[in-house]
Design an enzyme around this catalytic site. Structure first.
Site, PDB file in Angstrom:
ATOM      1  N   ARG A  26      35.215  84.522  48.588  1.00  0.00           N
ATOM      2  CA  ARG A  26      34.968  84.899  47.202  1.00  0.00           C
ATOM      3  C   ARG A  26      34.576  86.363  47.178  1.00  0.00           C
ATOM      4  O   ARG A  26      33.586  86.743  47.790  1.00  0.00           O
ATOM      5  CB  ARG A  26      33.817  84.032  46.691  1.00  0.00           C
ATOM      6  CG  ARG A  26      33.891  83.708  45.261  1.00  0.00           C
ATOM      7  CD  ARG A  26      32.909  82.649  44.897  1.00  0.00           C
ATOM      8  NE  ARG A  26      31.524  83.024  45.079  1.00  0.00           N
ATOM      9  CZ  ARG A  26      30.538  82.623  44.284  1.00  0.00           C
ATOM     10  NH1 ARG A  26      30.806  81.840  43.265  1.00  0.00           N
ATOM     11  NH2 ARG A  26      29.308  82.964  44.514  1.00  0.00           N
ATOM     12  N   THR A  71      33.971  90.450  42.007  1.00  0.00           N
ATOM     13  CA  THR A  71      34.726  89.766  40.943  1.00  0.00           C
ATOM     14  C   THR A  71      34.502  88.256  40.952  1.00  0.00           C
ATOM     15  O   THR A  71      34.816  87.586  39.973  1.00  0.00           O
ATOM     16  CB  THR A  71      36.236  89.990  41.139  1.00  0.00           C
ATOM     17  OG1 THR A  71      36.628  89.362  42.384  1.00  0.00           O
ATOM     18  CG2 THR A  71      36.591  91.467  41.205  1.00  0.00           C
ATOM     19  N   ASP A  92      23.801  80.042  50.206  1.00  0.00           N
ATOM     20  CA  ASP A  92      25.157  80.323  50.687  1.00  0.00           C
ATOM     21  C   ASP A  92      25.497  79.348  51.811  1.00  0.00           C
ATOM     22  O   ASP A  92      24.936  79.417  52.913  1.00  0.00           O
ATOM     23  CB  ASP A  92      25.233  81.777  51.184  1.00  0.00           C
ATOM     24  CG  ASP A  92      26.661  82.161  51.544  1.00  0.00           C
ATOM     25  OD1 ASP A  92      27.298  81.453  52.344  1.00  0.00           O
ATOM     26  OD2 ASP A  92      27.158  83.163  51.010  1.00  0.00           O
ATOM     27  N   ASP A 141      26.814  80.838  55.226  1.00  0.00           N
ATOM     28  CA  ASP A 141      25.759  81.521  55.982  1.00  0.00           C
ATOM     29  C   ASP A 141      24.778  80.521  56.587  1.00  0.00           C
ATOM     30  O   ASP A 141      24.332  80.683  57.724  1.00  0.00           O
ATOM     31  CB  ASP A 141      25.002  82.501  55.075  1.00  0.00           C
ATOM     32  CG  ASP A 141      25.784  83.780  54.840  1.00  0.00           C
ATOM     33  OD1 ASP A 141      26.774  84.015  55.576  1.00  0.00           O
ATOM     34  OD2 ASP A 141      25.417  84.540  53.934  1.00  0.00           O
TER      35      ASP A 141
END
Ligand code: PRP
Ligand code: URA
Length: 209
Positions: free
Chosen positions: A104, A108, A200, A203
Site C-alpha cells: 500500500r 495514496t 501494521d 511489521d
C-alpha cells in the site's frame, strides 16, 4: 451483505485479543495468527463436497466419506498474508499456494502490485485469498482483480480484522466473493489504519518497522 460472515467463535475471539495487544511480541503474534487461520479454515471448509468410497476397517467392509469436488488453492497477499498460510495448510496440506505481492503506497494508500505467481490450474480450483487486514479494501480488490484476470473463478476472501469501509468496497467490487472476517472493527483512522485494529500486520509478523 449476505456474503459477509463474521466469526464469533470464542477461541477465535480469545486469540484475536492477544494478537491485538501491543505487548504481544513477534513470536507469539506469529503463533496466534497461525492458530486463528487454522480455526477459520476449519469453519470455512464446512461446505466442502464429500464423496463416498468403500474401505475395509479391521472389522469389515464400510462405506465412508472423503473430500471430493474442486481442489483448493491458498493465495496470500504478500507480505502479511503469508502469516496465515501454514495455519491453513495444517488442515489442507495438499492445497497449492499462489502469491500476489502488493504494498500500500503510504501517501495514496493505493495498492501497488509487484509480484504474481499462481498455480497453472487456477481456474479449476476453489481459492482462498488471505490477508490479516481489510482496511480501505484496495489491496483485496486489486489482488482479486489480478487473479480473476488470470482465470480464477471460485474465490473466498479471509481476513482477521476488517474496517466497515473496506468490506463495502470489497463486496461492491466483487459481489461473487464470500468474505470471512474474524472481527469487524469500528473505522479507519486518517492514516488508513484500522481502529482499534492490531497495528501494521506485516511489521508485527516479520519484526520490521
Ligand atoms: C497491509 C495489509 C493489507 C493492506 C490492507 O499490507 O496486509 O495487504 O495493508 O490495506 P488496504 O485494505 O487499505 O489495502 P501492506 O501494504 O502494509 O504491505 P505488507 O503486508 O507488505 O506489510
Ligand atoms: N494494514 C495494516 O497492516 N494495518 C492496518 O490497520 C491497515 C492496513
Amino acid at each position: 451483505m449476505s456474503n459477509v460472515h463474521v466469526f464469533d467463535h470464542p477461541l477465535i475471539q480469545h486469540k484475536l485479543t492477544y494478537i491485538r495487544d501491543v505487548n504481544t511480541g513477534t513470536k507469539e503474534f506469529r503463533e496466534l495468527v497461525d492458530e486463528v487461520a487454522t480455526l477459520m479454515a476449519y469453519e470455512i471448509t464446512r461446505d466442502l463436497q464429500l464423496q463416498e468410497i468403500e474401505i475395509e476397517t479391521p472389522i469389515g467392509p464400510a462405506k465412508s466419506n472423503v473430500i471430493a469436488g474442486k481442489k483448493l488453492g491458498i493465495i496470500p497477499i504478500l507480505r502479511a498474508g503469508l502469516g496465515m498460510v501454514e495455519g491453513i495448510l495444517e488442515l489442507i496440506p495438499a492445497a497449492r499456494v499462489g502469491h500476489v505481492g502488493l504494498y500500500r503506497d503510504p501517501e495514496t494508500l493505493k495498492p501497488v502490485e509487484y509480484y504474481v505467481k499462481l498455480p497453472n490450474d487456477v481456474a479449476e480450483r476453489r481459492l482462498i485469498v488471505v490477508d490479516p487486514m481489510l482496511a480501505t479494501g484496495g489491496s483485496a480488490v486489486e489482488a482479486i482483480n489480478s487473479i480473476k484476470k488470470r482465470g480464477a473463478k471460485n474465490i473466498t476472501f479471509m481476513c482477521l480484522v476488517a474496517a466497515p469501509e473496506g468490506v463495502e468496497v470489497l463486496t461492491e467490487a466483487h459481489p461473487d466473493v464470500d468474505v470471512y472476517i474474524a472481527a469487524m472493527d469500528e473505522k479507519l483512522n486518517e492514516d488508513g489504519y484500522i481502529v482499534p485494529g492490531l497495528g501494521d500486520a506485516g511489521d508485527r509478523l516479520f519484526g520490521t518497522k
